[in-house]
Motif scaffolding. Structure first.
Motif, PDB file in Angstrom:
ATOM      1  N   SER A  30      -7.618   5.792   5.554  1.00 24.14           N
ATOM      2  CA  SER A  30      -6.587   5.500   4.553  1.00 24.14           C
ATOM      3  C   SER A  30      -5.329   6.312   4.821  1.00 24.14           C
ATOM      4  O   SER A  30      -4.207   5.807   4.702  1.00 24.14           O
ATOM      5  CB  SER A  30      -7.110   5.777   3.136  1.00 24.14           C
ATOM      6  OG  SER A  30      -7.489   7.135   2.983  1.00 24.14           O
TER       7      SER A  30
ATOM      8  N   LEU B 229      -9.480   1.311  -2.142  1.00 26.45           N
ATOM      9  CA  LEU B 229      -8.993   0.056  -1.573  1.00 26.45           C
ATOM     10  C   LEU B 229      -8.166   0.320  -0.318  1.00 26.45           C
ATOM     11  O   LEU B 229      -8.271  -0.414   0.680  1.00 26.45           O
ATOM     12  CB  LEU B 229      -8.157  -0.702  -2.608  1.00 26.45           C
ATOM     13  CG  LEU B 229      -7.553  -2.043  -2.161  1.00 26.45           C
ATOM     14  CD1 LEU B 229      -8.655  -3.035  -1.803  1.00 26.45           C
ATOM     15  CD2 LEU B 229      -6.656  -2.608  -3.262  1.00 26.45           C
TER      16      LEU B 229
ATOM     17  N   SER C 152       0.838  -1.206   0.000  1.00 28.68           N
ATOM     18  CA  SER C 152       0.000   0.000   0.000  1.00 28.68           C
ATOM     19  C   SER C 152       0.869   1.251   0.000  1.00 28.68           C
ATOM     20  O   SER C 152       0.603   2.210  -0.741  1.00 28.68           O
ATOM     21  CB  SER C 152      -0.918  -0.003   1.228  1.00 28.68           C
ATOM     22  OG  SER C 152      -1.781  -1.116   1.211  1.00 28.68           O
TER      23      SER C 152
END
Length: 354
Positions: free
Chosen positions: A196, A326, A96
């Motif tokens: 996030s 995501l 990520s």
């Protein structure tokens, strides 16, 4: 009185670093602010307030997690949070961070394209990668000093642009055709924005809390939240005054350029600093993790940067639209595990390093 002033000063510095860690290409350019907030119209304002409260709580949670577990390494943090699943969590976090690092380089490419033309398009990511590698080599303390630069620049920039917008001509016609009237999506996007950002910046924030007092962590959470709220409020309003700007990769730079040539140059510098500070933090986290397995952090930094530059060919706009949702899901899972781990601790006990 001296202790109070010391806590305030340390908290202010902590808040600056938190803000600089999460600001990134998407935030500094205005693209992320449009995607998560401005496109929902007037309901974005109350959602920003709610988002700010949530950010304050979760940011303080990350800082306290770092303080109580004395976090110094990504591997250590994930082992505490995920235990037997720690390697999988490390891998997801590393991938990520790599995606967001690539997004920073793609954002730098877009900025250089708008600043210098197509001939210099690829130089943005390469230049940012070189700066990131050098700062990571110099260590965590140098990284903190670099992060302190962006906060006053970002705040001054958005306030100047907003002032020019308020005293300029109003134009809401185009914006009204692009508003999405979906409160549920607006709420989900606000939460996604927070989790996030704390997901990819969680280690840096936790490491920042290591060695600090609880009061410093409270002030750090307060100032970090305050800086972010001021910027988002200003940027959402700027986008309302300049509705056609959302079509550009760098909405804030587009608006600044349209107002004043000198302001445009200042905007490009501030946005690049926002990109660079986040890229440095991300590269530091990736290198910190890989170094625990392979050593040779200098070589790792170079290899990771080269791969991220290649991956950034996907494009800045595409990476924000497709990958960031995501990351919001991963961030939600990450914050649940951290909350559960903190809730299981006795109130006055600090855990030693793992």
């Amino acid at each position: 009185m001296f202790i109070v002033k010391t806590n305030l000063k340390s908290g202010f510095i902590c808040g600056c670093i938190i803000f600089a860690t999460i600001i990134g290409a998407g935030f500094a350019s205005g693209k992320e602010v449009w995607y998560y907030f401005a496109r929902y119209g007037a309901i974005s304002y109350p959602m920003i307030v709610v988002m700010g409260l949530l950010f304050f709580v979760l940011c303080f949670l990350c800082l306290e997690f770092g303080r109580r577990f004395e976090i110094n390494a990504v591997k250590q943090m994930n082992l505490i949070l995920f235990k037997k699943l720690s390697f999988l969590a490390e891998l997801i976090l590393c991938l990520s961070n790599f995606i967001i690092l690539s997004t920073m380089f793609a954002g730098a490419d877009s900025l250089f394209f708008e600043s210098f033309g197509a001939s210099f398009y690829r130089f943005g990511g390469i230049f940012t990668a070189i700066v990131s590698i050098i700062v990571v080599w110099l260590g965590f303390k140098k990284l903190i000093k670099v992060n302190l630069v962006i906060v006053p620049g970002m705040l001054i920039l958005v306030l100047i642009i907003l002032t020019n917008c308020i005293f300029g001509d109003l134009n809401f016609d185009i914006l009204s055709t692009n508003i999405e009237h979906n409160i549920l999506y607006a709420c989900l996007n606000s939460v996604s924005f927070i989790v996030s950002n704390l997901f990819f910046g969680g280690f840096m924030i936790a490491k920042l809390g290591n060695g600090a007092s609880k009061k410093v962590n409270l002030w750090g959470s307060f100032f970090g939240t305050l800086f972010m709220l001021v910027c988002i409020f200003c940027m959402v309003t700027i986008l309302y005054y300049n509705p056609s700007s959302f079509a550009y990769d760098m909405p804030l730079v587009f608006v600044a350029n349209s107002q004043n040539f000198v302001l445009g140059i200042f905007a490009k510098l501030v946005v690049w600093l926002g990109i660079a500070t986040t890229a440095i933090s991300l590269l530091y986290q990736i290198v910190n993790w890989l170094e625990s397995y392979f050593g040779k952090h200098k070589i790792i930094g170079i290899l990771v940067s080269i791969l991220a530059i290649l991956f950034s060919n996907i494009g800045f706009d595409a990476m924000i639209n497709y990958f960031y949702p995501l990351l919001g899901f991963f961030g939600f899972v990450f914050m649940i595990f951290m909350s559960k781990r903190m809730a299981s601790l006795p109130k006055y006990i600090t855990i030693n390093k793992v």
